[in-house]
Design a protein around this motif. Sequence first.
Motif, PDB file in Angstrom:
ATOM      1  N   UNK A 111      -9.690   5.017  -1.862  1.00  0.00           N
ATOM      2  CA  UNK A 111      -9.676   3.846  -0.986  1.00  0.00           C
ATOM      3  C   UNK A 111      -9.043   2.654  -1.691  1.00  0.00           C
ATOM      4  N   UNK A 112      -9.416   2.423  -2.925  1.00  0.00           N
ATOM      5  CA  UNK A 112      -8.834   1.319  -3.698  1.00  0.00           C
ATOM      6  C   UNK A 112      -7.345   1.553  -3.939  1.00  0.00           C
ATOM      7  N   UNK A 113      -6.949   2.788  -4.164  1.00  0.00           N
ATOM      8  CA  UNK A 113      -5.534   3.108  -4.355  1.00  0.00           C
ATOM      9  C   UNK A 113      -4.726   2.760  -3.107  1.00  0.00           C
ATOM     10  N   UNK A 114      -5.228   3.169  -1.957  1.00  0.00           N
ATOM     11  CA  UNK A 114      -4.515   2.908  -0.704  1.00  0.00           C
ATOM     12  C   UNK A 114      -4.389   1.408  -0.469  1.00  0.00           C
ATOM     13  N   UNK A 115      -5.466   0.680  -0.690  1.00  0.00           N
ATOM     14  CA  UNK A 115      -5.421  -0.773  -0.504  1.00  0.00           C
ATOM     15  C   UNK A 115      -4.399  -1.410  -1.443  1.00  0.00           C
ATOM     16  N   UNK A 116      -4.349  -0.954  -2.681  1.00  0.00           N
ATOM     17  CA  UNK A 116      -3.408  -1.531  -3.658  1.00  0.00           C
ATOM     18  C   UNK A 116      -1.959  -1.204  -3.298  1.00  0.00           C
ATOM     19  N   UNK A 117      -1.699   0.013  -2.849  1.00  0.00           N
ATOM     20  CA  UNK A 117      -0.342   0.383  -2.444  1.00  0.00           C
ATOM     21  C   UNK A 117       0.117  -0.490  -1.285  1.00  0.00           C
ATOM     22  N   UNK A 118      -0.734  -0.695  -0.299  1.00  0.00           N
ATOM     23  CA  UNK A 118      -0.378  -1.553   0.830  1.00  0.00           C
ATOM     24  C   UNK A 118      -0.150  -2.981   0.361  1.00  0.00           C
ATOM     25  N   UNK A 119      -0.997  -3.455  -0.535  1.00  0.00           N
ATOM     26  CA  UNK A 119      -0.861  -4.823  -1.036  1.00  0.00           C
ATOM     27  C   UNK A 119       0.483  -5.014  -1.730  1.00  0.00           C
ATOM     28  N   UNK A 120       0.850  -4.084  -2.589  1.00  0.00           N
ATOM     29  CA  UNK A 120       2.091  -4.213  -3.338  1.00  0.00           C
ATOM     30  C   UNK A 120       3.329  -3.940  -2.496  1.00  0.00           C
ATOM     31  N   UNK A 121       3.286  -2.922  -1.654  1.00  0.00           N
ATOM     32  CA  UNK A 121       4.470  -2.521  -0.900  1.00  0.00           C
ATOM     33  C   UNK A 121       4.695  -3.358   0.356  1.00  0.00           C
ATOM     34  N   UNK A 122       3.613  -3.710   1.059  1.00  0.00           N
ATOM     35  CA  UNK A 122       3.760  -4.370   2.350  1.00  0.00           C
ATOM     36  C   UNK A 122       3.147  -5.765   2.400  1.00  0.00           C
ATOM     37  N   UNK A 123       2.505  -6.162   1.315  1.00  0.00           N
ATOM     38  CA  UNK A 123       1.887  -7.484   1.218  1.00  0.00           C
ATOM     39  C   UNK A 123       0.822  -7.708   2.297  1.00  0.00           C
ATOM     40  N   UNK A 124       0.045  -6.644   2.568  1.00  0.00           N
ATOM     41  CA  UNK A 124      -1.051  -6.747   3.535  1.00  0.00           C
ATOM     42  C   UNK A 124      -2.041  -5.619   3.280  1.00  0.00           C
ATOM     43  N   UNK A 125      -3.204  -5.750   3.888  1.00  0.00           N
ATOM     44  CA  UNK A 125      -4.213  -4.697   3.837  1.00  0.00           C
ATOM     45  C   UNK A 125      -3.912  -3.655   4.915  1.00  0.00           C
ATOM     46  N   UNK A 126      -4.279  -2.409   4.700  1.00  0.00           N
ATOM     47  CA  UNK A 126      -4.108  -1.418   5.767  1.00  0.00           C
ATOM     48  C   UNK A 126      -5.108  -1.680   6.896  1.00  0.00           C
ATOM     49  N   UNK A 127      -4.673  -1.448   8.116  1.00  0.00           N
ATOM     50  CA  UNK A 127      -5.561  -1.579   9.271  1.00  0.00           C
ATOM     51  C   UNK A 127      -6.574  -0.429   9.255  1.00  0.00           C
ATOM     52  N   UNK A 128      -7.657  -0.595   9.969  1.00  0.00           N
ATOM     53  CA  UNK A 128      -8.717   0.421  10.012  1.00  0.00           C
ATOM     54  C   UNK A 128      -8.176   1.768  10.472  1.00  0.00           C
ATOM     55  N   UNK A 129      -7.357   1.763  11.519  1.00  0.00           N
ATOM     56  CA  UNK A 129      -6.814   3.028  12.011  1.00  0.00           C
ATOM     57  C   UNK A 129      -5.837   3.645  11.015  1.00  0.00           C
ATOM     58  N   UNK A 130      -5.102   2.810  10.279  1.00  0.00           N
ATOM     59  CA  UNK A 130      -4.214   3.331   9.234  1.00  0.00           C
ATOM     60  C   UNK A 130      -5.026   4.011   8.138  1.00  0.00           C
ATOM     61  N   UNK A 131      -6.119   3.390   7.732  1.00  0.00           N
ATOM     62  CA  UNK A 131      -6.979   3.996   6.703  1.00  0.00           C
ATOM     63  C   UNK A 131      -7.500   5.352   7.157  1.00  0.00           C
ATOM     64  N   UNK A 132      -7.927   5.432   8.407  1.00  0.00           N
ATOM     65  CA  UNK A 132      -8.465   6.685   8.935  1.00  0.00           C
ATOM     66  C   UNK A 132      -7.415   7.789   8.918  1.00  0.00           C
ATOM     67  N   UNK A 133      -6.169   7.437   9.179  1.00  0.00           N
ATOM     68  CA  UNK A 133      -5.091   8.422   9.179  1.00  0.00           C
ATOM     69  C   UNK A 133      -4.613   8.759   7.766  1.00  0.00           C
ATOM     70  N   UNK A 134      -4.568   7.760   6.906  1.00  0.00           N
ATOM     71  CA  UNK A 134      -3.951   7.916   5.593  1.00  0.00           C
ATOM     72  C   UNK A 134      -4.865   8.570   4.564  1.00  0.00           C
ATOM     73  N   UNK A 135      -6.134   8.225   4.571  1.00  0.00           N
ATOM     74  CA  UNK A 135      -7.025   8.717   3.516  1.00  0.00           C
ATOM     75  C   UNK A 135      -7.030  10.236   3.381  1.00  0.00           C
ATOM     76  N   UNK A 136      -7.151  11.004   4.468  1.00  0.00           N
ATOM     77  CA  UNK A 136      -7.113  12.466   4.312  1.00  0.00           C
ATOM     78  C   UNK A 136      -5.776  12.978   3.759  1.00  0.00           C
ATOM     79  N   UNK A 137      -4.692  12.312   4.130  1.00  0.00           N
ATOM     80  CA  UNK A 137      -3.372  12.719   3.631  1.00  0.00           C
ATOM     81  C   UNK A 137      -3.282  12.499   2.126  1.00  0.00           C
ATOM     82  N   UNK A 138      -3.747  11.341   1.667  1.00  0.00           N
ATOM     83  CA  UNK A 138      -3.718  11.049   0.229  1.00  0.00           C
ATOM     84  C   UNK A 138      -4.613  12.023  -0.526  1.00  0.00           C
TER      85      UNK A 138
END
Length: 78
Positions: free
Chosen positions: A29-56
């Motif tokens: 979870x912290x990894x995903x948040x950091x990647x979004x912060x660095x790459x897109x300059x924002x936090x991932x949305x709730x629905x993005x987290x739900x989709x992305x976490x299993x993939x990661x």
Amino acid sequence: MNLFNSRVAIEQADAFGTRVQKEVGDDVTAQIHRVFELALNREPATDEMADIEPVVRMHGLQTLCRVLFNSNEFLFLP
């Protein structure tokens, strides 16, 4: 398709994922948040987290990095 399959993009995604793993450790979870912060300059949305976490968890953080490098949000300024 060139960016998605190019050796340079793959190597940069690997390096980016490795950097983030060193910064935040093994917490997915912290990894995903950091990647979004660095790459897109924002936090991932709730629905993005739900989709992305299993993939990661299944395919690794580098996969997320590569996907974000190929996203319109990363490639184009509004």
